[in-house]
Design a protein around this motif. Structure first.
Motif, PDB file in Angstrom:
ATOM      1  N   GLN A  17      12.893   6.619 -24.943  1.00 38.05           N
ATOM      2  CA  GLN A  17      13.091   6.214 -26.332  1.00 38.05           C
ATOM      3  C   GLN A  17      13.293   4.703 -26.428  1.00 38.05           C
ATOM      4  OE1 GLN A  17      16.404   8.759 -27.483  1.00 38.05           O
ATOM      5  NE2 GLN A  17      15.060   9.822 -28.922  1.00 38.05           N
ATOM      6  N   LEU A  18      14.004   4.133 -25.459  1.00 42.63           N
ATOM      7  CA  LEU A  18      14.219   2.684 -25.462  1.00 42.63           C
ATOM      8  C   LEU A  18      12.900   1.927 -25.330  1.00 42.63           C
ATOM      9  CD1 LEU A  18      17.400   1.946 -23.304  1.00 42.63           C
ATOM     10  CD2 LEU A  18      17.100   1.594 -25.745  1.00 42.63           C
ATOM     11  N   GLU A  19      11.973   2.481 -24.580  1.00 39.58           N
ATOM     12  CA  GLU A  19      10.681   1.827 -24.380  1.00 39.58           C
ATOM     13  C   GLU A  19       9.835   1.838 -25.643  1.00 39.58           C
ATOM     14  OE1 GLU A  19       8.814   3.628 -21.009  1.00 39.58           O
ATOM     15  OE2 GLU A  19      10.341   2.888 -19.624  1.00 39.58           O
ATOM     16  N   SER A  20      10.161   2.716 -26.603  1.00 36.09           N
ATOM     17  CA  SER A  20       9.377   2.803 -27.839  1.00 36.09           C
ATOM     18  C   SER A  20       9.841   1.788 -28.884  1.00 36.09           C
ATOM     19  CB  SER A  20       9.440   4.225 -28.405  1.00 36.09           C
ATOM     20  OG  SER A  20      10.742   4.502 -28.882  1.00 36.09           O
ATOM     21  N   ASP A  21      10.650   0.820 -28.459  1.00 40.19           N
ATOM     22  CA  ASP A  21      11.115  -0.275 -29.306  1.00 40.19           C
ATOM     23  C   ASP A  21      11.838   0.206 -30.566  1.00 40.19           C
ATOM     24  OD1 ASP A  21      11.487  -2.987 -29.791  1.00 40.19           O
ATOM     25  OD2 ASP A  21       9.685  -3.126 -31.027  1.00 40.19           O
ATOM     26  N   PRO A  22      12.994   0.867 -30.379  1.00 37.38           N
ATOM     27  CA  PRO A  22      13.755   1.338 -31.543  1.00 37.38           C
ATOM     28  C   PRO A  22      14.431   0.177 -32.266  1.00 37.38           C
ATOM     29  CG  PRO A  22      15.009   1.675 -29.549  1.00 37.38           C
ATOM     30  CD  PRO A  22      13.660   1.148 -29.122  1.00 37.38           C
ATOM     31  N   GLY A  23      14.909   0.446 -33.459  1.00 37.32           N
ATOM     32  CA  GLY A  23      15.651  -0.556 -34.214  1.00 37.32           C
ATOM     33  C   GLY A  23      16.978  -0.851 -33.543  1.00 37.32           C
ATOM     34  N   PRO A  24      17.654  -1.905 -33.982  1.00 36.59           N
ATOM     35  CA  PRO A  24      18.910  -2.314 -33.322  1.00 36.59           C
ATOM     36  C   PRO A  24      19.992  -1.233 -33.341  1.00 36.59           C
ATOM     37  CG  PRO A  24      18.443  -3.712 -35.237  1.00 36.59           C
ATOM     38  CD  PRO A  24      17.294  -2.774 -35.077  1.00 36.59           C
ATOM     39  N   ASN A  25      20.136  -0.517 -34.444  1.00 34.10           N
ATOM     40  CA  ASN A  25      21.167   0.526 -34.512  1.00 34.10           C
ATOM     41  C   ASN A  25      20.836   1.675 -33.583  1.00 34.10           C
ATOM     42  OD1 ASN A  25      22.544  -0.955 -36.428  1.00 34.10           O
ATOM     43  ND2 ASN A  25      21.674   0.149 -38.157  1.00 34.10           N
ATOM     44  N   GLU A  26      19.573   2.080 -33.580  1.00 29.25           N
ATOM     45  CA  GLU A  26      19.163   3.184 -32.712  1.00 29.25           C
ATOM     46  C   GLU A  26      19.284   2.772 -31.239  1.00 29.25           C
ATOM     47  OE1 GLU A  26      15.448   6.290 -32.070  1.00 29.25           O
ATOM     48  OE2 GLU A  26      15.248   4.666 -33.523  1.00 29.25           O
ATOM     49  N   ARG A  27      18.908   1.531 -30.940  1.00 35.14           N
ATOM     50  CA  ARG A  27      19.021   1.026 -29.564  1.00 35.14           C
ATOM     51  C   ARG A  27      20.475   1.070 -29.094  1.00 35.14           C
ATOM     52  NH1 ARG A  27      16.449  -1.907 -25.825  1.00 35.14           N
ATOM     53  NH2 ARG A  27      14.574  -2.076 -27.067  1.00 35.14           N
ATOM     54  N   GLU A  28      21.377   0.661 -29.961  1.00 33.81           N
ATOM     55  CA  GLU A  28      22.803   0.661 -29.615  1.00 33.81           C
ATOM     56  C   GLU A  28      23.285   2.083 -29.310  1.00 33.81           C
ATOM     57  OE1 GLU A  28      26.828  -0.227 -32.072  1.00 33.81           O
ATOM     58  OE2 GLU A  28      25.322  -1.826 -32.099  1.00 33.81           O
ATOM     59  N   GLU A  29      22.859   3.044 -30.127  1.00 30.69           N
ATOM     60  CA  GLU A  29      23.262   4.442 -29.931  1.00 30.69           C
ATOM     61  C   GLU A  29      22.683   4.987 -28.619  1.00 30.69           C
ATOM     62  OE1 GLU A  29      24.867   8.206 -30.353  1.00 30.69           O
ATOM     63  OE2 GLU A  29      25.418   6.315 -31.279  1.00 30.69           O
ATOM     64  N   ILE A  30      21.434   4.680 -28.331  1.00 32.76           N
ATOM     65  CA  ILE A  30      20.800   5.140 -27.094  1.00 32.76           C
ATOM     66  C   ILE A  30      21.525   4.552 -25.885  1.00 32.76           C
ATOM     67  CG2 ILE A  30      18.696   4.998 -25.701  1.00 32.76           C
ATOM     68  CD1 ILE A  30      17.139   5.105 -28.408  1.00 32.76           C
ATOM     69  N   GLU A  31      21.823   3.267 -25.934  1.00 31.58           N
ATOM     70  CA  GLU A  31      22.525   2.621 -24.826  1.00 31.58           C
ATOM     71  C   GLU A  31      23.924   3.207 -24.640  1.00 31.58           C
ATOM     72  OE1 GLU A  31      22.156  -1.503 -25.926  1.00 31.58           O
ATOM     73  OE2 GLU A  31      20.200  -1.679 -24.952  1.00 31.58           O
ATOM     74  N   ARG A  32      24.579   3.564 -25.737  1.00 35.00           N
ATOM     75  CA  ARG A  32      25.904   4.190 -25.663  1.00 35.00           C
ATOM     76  C   ARG A  32      25.800   5.542 -24.961  1.00 35.00           C
ATOM     77  NH1 ARG A  32      28.621   7.988 -27.910  1.00 35.00           N
ATOM     78  NH2 ARG A  32      27.038   8.493 -29.450  1.00 35.00           N
ATOM     79  N   GLN A  33      24.798   6.311 -25.322  1.00 31.93           N
ATOM     80  CA  GLN A  33      24.614   7.624 -24.703  1.00 31.93           C
ATOM     81  C   GLN A  33      24.282   7.501 -23.216  1.00 31.93           C
ATOM     82  OE1 GLN A  33      22.057  10.325 -26.870  1.00 31.93           O
ATOM     83  NE2 GLN A  33      22.792   9.534 -28.820  1.00 31.93           N
ATOM     84  N   ILE A  34      23.470   6.519 -22.862  1.00 36.38           N
ATOM     85  CA  ILE A  34      23.142   6.296 -21.454  1.00 36.38           C
ATOM     86  C   ILE A  34      24.400   5.944 -20.677  1.00 36.38           C
ATOM     87  CG2 ILE A  34      21.924   4.762 -19.852  1.00 36.38           C
ATOM     88  CD1 ILE A  34      19.612   4.713 -21.924  1.00 36.38           C
ATOM     89  N   ALA A  35      25.250   5.101 -21.250  1.00 39.63           N
ATOM     90  CA  ALA A  35      26.506   4.733 -20.593  1.00 39.63           C
ATOM     91  C   ALA A  35      27.391   5.968 -20.388  1.00 39.63           C
ATOM     92  CB  ALA A  35      27.244   3.677 -21.410  1.00 39.63           C
TER      93      ALA A  35
END
Length: 55
Positions: A17-35
């Motif tokens: 999902q990160l590779e699909s260039d999400p918006g800043p809010n979505e990117r933050e949520e994805i990174e939080r989940q990965i952490a």
């Protein structure tokens, strides 16, 4: 499927999902989940990695 395998599969989906260039809010949520996944993986005891039938 073992707990570790499930977590790793979820992490792979999130990284895709990160590779699909999400918006800043979505990117933050994805990174939080990965952490969270990385924390869970680091906390698992070696015996927790094997699920029923995986031995």
């Amino acid at each position: 499927m073992s707990t570790v395998a499930k977590l790793l599969a979820r992490k792979e989906r999130l990284l895709a999902q990160l590779e699909s260039d999400p918006g800043p809010n979505e990117r933050e949520e994805i990174e939080r989940q990965i952490a969270q996944i990385e924390t869970a993986l680091s906390l698992l005891e070696p015996g927790d990695a094997v699920g029923p039938g995986d031995e």
